[in-house]
Design a protein around this motif. Sequence first.
Motif, mmCIF file in Angstrom:
data_model
loop_
_atom_site.group_PDB
_atom_site.id
_atom_site.type_symbol
_atom_site.label_atom_id
_atom_site.label_comp_id
_atom_site.label_asym_id
_atom_site.label_seq_id
_atom_site.Cartn_x
_atom_site.Cartn_y
_atom_site.Cartn_z
ATOM 1 N N TYR A 390 -16.203 -51.915 -10.910
ATOM 2 C CA TYR A 390 -15.613 -53.249 -11.061
ATOM 3 C C TYR A 390 -15.638 -53.962 -9.713
ATOM 4 O O TYR A 390 -15.520 -53.351 -8.648
ATOM 5 C CB TYR A 390 -14.170 -53.140 -11.574
ATOM 6 C CG TYR A 390 -13.316 -52.184 -10.759
ATOM 7 C CD1 TYR A 390 -12.508 -52.639 -9.729
ATOM 8 C CD2 TYR A 390 -13.352 -50.803 -11.007
ATOM 9 C CE1 TYR A 390 -11.754 -51.763 -8.972
ATOM 10 C CE2 TYR A 390 -12.606 -49.916 -10.255
ATOM 11 C CZ TYR A 390 -11.807 -50.400 -9.233
ATOM 12 O OH TYR A 390 -11.073 -49.526 -8.469
ATOM 13 N N SER A 391 -15.794 -55.284 -9.763
ATOM 14 C CA SER A 391 -15.765 -56.081 -8.528
ATOM 15 C C SER A 391 -14.328 -56.447 -8.186
ATOM 16 O O SER A 391 -13.415 -56.278 -8.997
ATOM 17 C CB SER A 391 -16.602 -57.351 -8.706
ATOM 18 O OG SER A 391 -16.012 -58.205 -9.662
ATOM 19 N N ASP A 392 -14.121 -56.957 -6.969
ATOM 20 C CA ASP A 392 -12.751 -57.266 -6.544
ATOM 21 C C ASP A 392 -12.152 -58.436 -7.317
ATOM 22 O O ASP A 392 -10.942 -58.647 -7.308
ATOM 23 C CB ASP A 392 -12.662 -57.512 -5.032
ATOM 24 C CG ASP A 392 -13.593 -58.619 -4.548
ATOM 25 O OD1 ASP A 392 -14.237 -59.264 -5.400
ATOM 26 O OD2 ASP A 392 -13.680 -58.822 -3.330
ATOM 27 N N GLY A 393 -12.992 -59.225 -8.027
ATOM 28 C CA GLY A 393 -12.455 -60.274 -8.879
ATOM 29 C C GLY A 393 -11.636 -59.717 -10.033
ATOM 30 O O GLY A 393 -10.743 -60.398 -10.548
ATOM 31 N N ILE A 394 -11.908 -58.475 -10.423
ATOM 32 C CA ILE A 394 -11.119 -57.804 -11.451
ATOM 33 C C ILE A 394 -9.801 -57.322 -10.855
ATOM 34 O O ILE A 394 -8.713 -57.588 -11.384
ATOM 35 C CB ILE A 394 -11.897 -56.613 -12.051
ATOM 36 C CG1 ILE A 394 -13.128 -57.110 -12.813
ATOM 37 C CG2 ILE A 394 -11.002 -55.763 -12.930
ATOM 38 C CD1 ILE A 394 -12.825 -57.863 -14.084
ATOM 39 N N ALA A 395 -9.893 -56.616 -9.743
ATOM 40 C CA ALA A 395 -8.691 -56.035 -9.123
ATOM 41 C C ALA A 395 -7.765 -57.098 -8.545
ATOM 42 O O ALA A 395 -6.566 -56.852 -8.372
ATOM 43 C CB ALA A 395 -9.105 -55.056 -8.020
#
Length: 455
Positions: A390-395
Motif C-alpha cells: 500500500y502507498s502512504d496515501g492509504i496509511a
Amino acid sequence: MKRGAHMPAASRSAPESPPQTDLPESAAAAELEDLRTRVENLSRLIDVTVLVSSSLNLQEVMNRVMQMAKEMMDAEAASIMLWNDELECLEFELTVGEVGVDTLKTIRIEKGQGIAGTVAETGEPMLVADVSKDDRFYGKADEATGFETKSILAAPLIVHDGIVGVSEVLNHKEGRPFTNHDLELFATFCRQVAVAVENARLHENEMKQSLLDQQMKMAAEIQRSFLPAALPEDEGKRFEVDAFTRSAQEVGGDLYACEVLPDGRVGLALGDVSGKGVPAALYMARVVSEFRMMCSKGGPPSEVLTALNAALARGKMRGMFVTFVYCILDPATGELELGNAGQLPPLLAGASGGARWMGSASGPPLGMIPTTVYQPDKISLEPSDTLLFYSDGIAEAQDTSGEQYDPHLLVDVSEAGTGARRVLSHVLESVEAFSRGASQADDMTLVSISWEGGR
C-alpha cells in the motif's frame, strides 16, 4: 381706469427684439469643427464599446484600442501597462507609435512611482501639461527609447473597483499641451478599454485553463497506459493478484506493475513517486519503463532495485525519487523474494486469521544515492497467505475533520479474509468509509498477491 377702457398706445410695451446670434464666420467654423470633433470622438467611444463584445483576443484588443486612443487624442504615442499581482508593479504590455514595447519590457513601475504609478496608486486620471515642470515624471522609458515626452494623459484601467493597469497617451501632434477636455475624453475612453482588456484576459485565461485541462486528461490517459491493462490469472488457481489505484489529482505519482516472468514466477511491484502532478507522472513513466526492462531478465528483487536505483540516480530529474517495493512469487513452492526501497512494510494476512507487517530489509528510496546496494528478504508463504502492499496515501488518509487513518487498522482489517481480492477489498472499504466526504492530498494505491498452494 374703468373696466373695459383701452390703454393709450404710447403706454403699451413694445415687443422685444430677438437676441443677435450671428457669429463671425471664423468663430462659426471653429465651433462647427469642435462639434465635428466631438461627434468623431463619440463615434470612437462607440467603436470601443462594440470592440468590447466583438473580440476576445487580448493582444488584438489592446492594439486596436490603443490605435484608437492615439488617433482620437491626436497623440504621438500611446501605451498600456498592466498590473502584475505577483511582482506588485506595472509592466509595459503594448505601445503604439515610434517605440516598440520590447524596449520597455524590462521597466517595472511601482505604485506611487512616476505619473503612471501615481495613477495606479490614486485611481484618478492625470494631466501633465509639461513633464519638465513635474517632479513626479519618471524618465526611465525616455532614456531607454530616446523618445522625448513633453505632455502626458494617464488614466487608470479599473474593473470591479480594482486597477488592472494604466494607459497613457504622449505629446499632442500639434505641439500643444493636452487639455482638461482631452483628459475627460481619455478617461471615459479608458473605462471602456478596461472592460475590453478584462474580458479578453478572462477569455485568454479560460482558454489556457481549457488547454491545460485537455493536456492533463491526455497525460492521465498516457499515465494509465503505463499501468497493467489486465492482471495475470493462473489456470491452476495457485495465486491471485489484485490492484487498485486512485490519483489525488488528474495525474499522480503512484504506480504498480505485475509481470509473469519467463520461468513462470510472478513479479509484483508498487511505487510512490515524490511530488504530484505532471512532474511526478513523467517520472513515474520513466520508472515503469526502466523497471519493466530490468525485471524481464528475472533477477532477484534486490538486484533489480540496485540496478534501477543506479539508472534513476544518473538521470537529470533533480530532486525526484521513488519509494518502491518489488517481490517475486514462485507459484510452485510459495517462496517469495522481496526488495524494499523506502516503501511502507507490506502486510501478511494468514489463513488462520492473523495479520502482521513483514520485511526487515529496507533501503533508501530509488534515485537518491547511486551507490546503494539493496538487501534481499525471503518469505515462505503458507497456503492462503496474502501479501498486501500500500502507498502512504492509504496509511495517511484523512477524514473530514483532518484526522489520519490509524495504520494499525490495516492489520485488523486484513485479518477479515483471505485471498488477494478479498483482503484488498476489505482494506479499501475501511479506508473509504473513514475518509468519505474528505478530499485527499495523496494518491491511493493497493496491490495484493495471495498463494493458494502448489497444485
